[in-house]
Design an enzyme around this catalytic site. Structure first.
Site, short mmCIF file in Angstrom:
data_model
loop_
_atom_site.label_atom_id
_atom_site.label_comp_id
_atom_site.label_asym_id
_atom_site.label_seq_id
_atom_site.Cartn_x
_atom_site.Cartn_y
_atom_site.Cartn_z
N SER A 69 0.83 -1.20 0.00
CA SER A 69 0.00 0.00 0.00
C SER A 69 0.87 1.25 0.00
CB SER A 69 -0.94 0.02 1.21
OG SER A 69 -0.20 0.07 2.41
N ASP A 70 0.29 2.32 -0.50
CA ASP A 70 0.99 3.60 -0.52
C ASP A 70 -0.05 4.71 -0.52
OD1 ASP A 70 3.80 4.85 -0.88
OD2 ASP A 70 2.55 5.95 -2.31
#
Length: 199
Positions: A69-70
């Protein structure tokens, strides 16, 4: 049983978020270059980095589901990342004061054996209160949100910075959209509520 689950992050906040699903998982550091590319949109950036983080945590010949995730924030069309310094955090919160700020969180689920993957971007909009310089300084001193996109921790005192929230999943603000992740797990045969393979 399903393959082991790996969270491609050393963030305590993402780890605590994933723990809500009551699944066994381990954490691994992705250690990648998170620099945006020229003319890359916020959505393109977070989707690319989420998948790159998941791929970076792949171990040879080890069957795993890897979650990457980012997250970035966008204020007035400009991508805002982690402040890293107090001065930058003050600038970010001053710019967000009284504004609607959209956070984009990229989420990837990566099959370490086949390379198959799912990637989404989950947007979430935060309407900030009008903040004084003294309030901003006090908040930063209390929570030190230097490694959080947008310079706040919504799971703590950061909630006091907002007038309202608008989006599908408030976990997105912590950096891990759990509703989207449950959808991804279902696509690969993992029943989160039963924690077993679906028929």
């Amino acid at each position: 049983m399903h393959n082991p689950i790996v969270l491609a992050s050393t963030s305590i906040y993402r780890r605590q978020c994933l723990e809500k699903l009551c699944l066994d998982f381990s954490c691994r550091s992705p250690n990648i270059d998170e620099s945006p590319r020229l003319d890359e949109s916020a959505e393109q950036l977070v989707k690319r980095l989420a998948l790159e983080k998941a791929k970076a945590c792949r171990l040879t010949h080890t069957p795993e589901w890897i979650i990457g995730s980012d997250q970035v924030a966008v204020i007035d069309g400009h991508i805002i990342g982690k402040p890293l310094t107090i001065a930058k955090a003050q600038q970010q919160l001053a710019a967000a004061s009284g504004q609607a700020v959209t956070f984009y969180t990229g989420l990837a689920l990566f099959d370490s054996v086949t390379g198959n993957h799912q990637v989404i971007c989950e947007p979430f909009t935060v309407n900030f209160r009008q903040l004084t310089a003294a309030q901003i300084a006090h908040y930063i001193e209390k929570e030190q949100p230097l490694y959080c996109a947008g310079s706040f921790k919504c799971e703590g005192l950061g909630i006091s910075l907002f007038e309202s929230l608008c989006g599908r999943d408030p976990n997105s603000l912590i950096g891990l959209p759990l509703i989207g992740l449950c959808d991804m797990f279902a696509q690969v045969g993992i029943d989160v509520l039963g924690a077993h393979l679906l028929d």
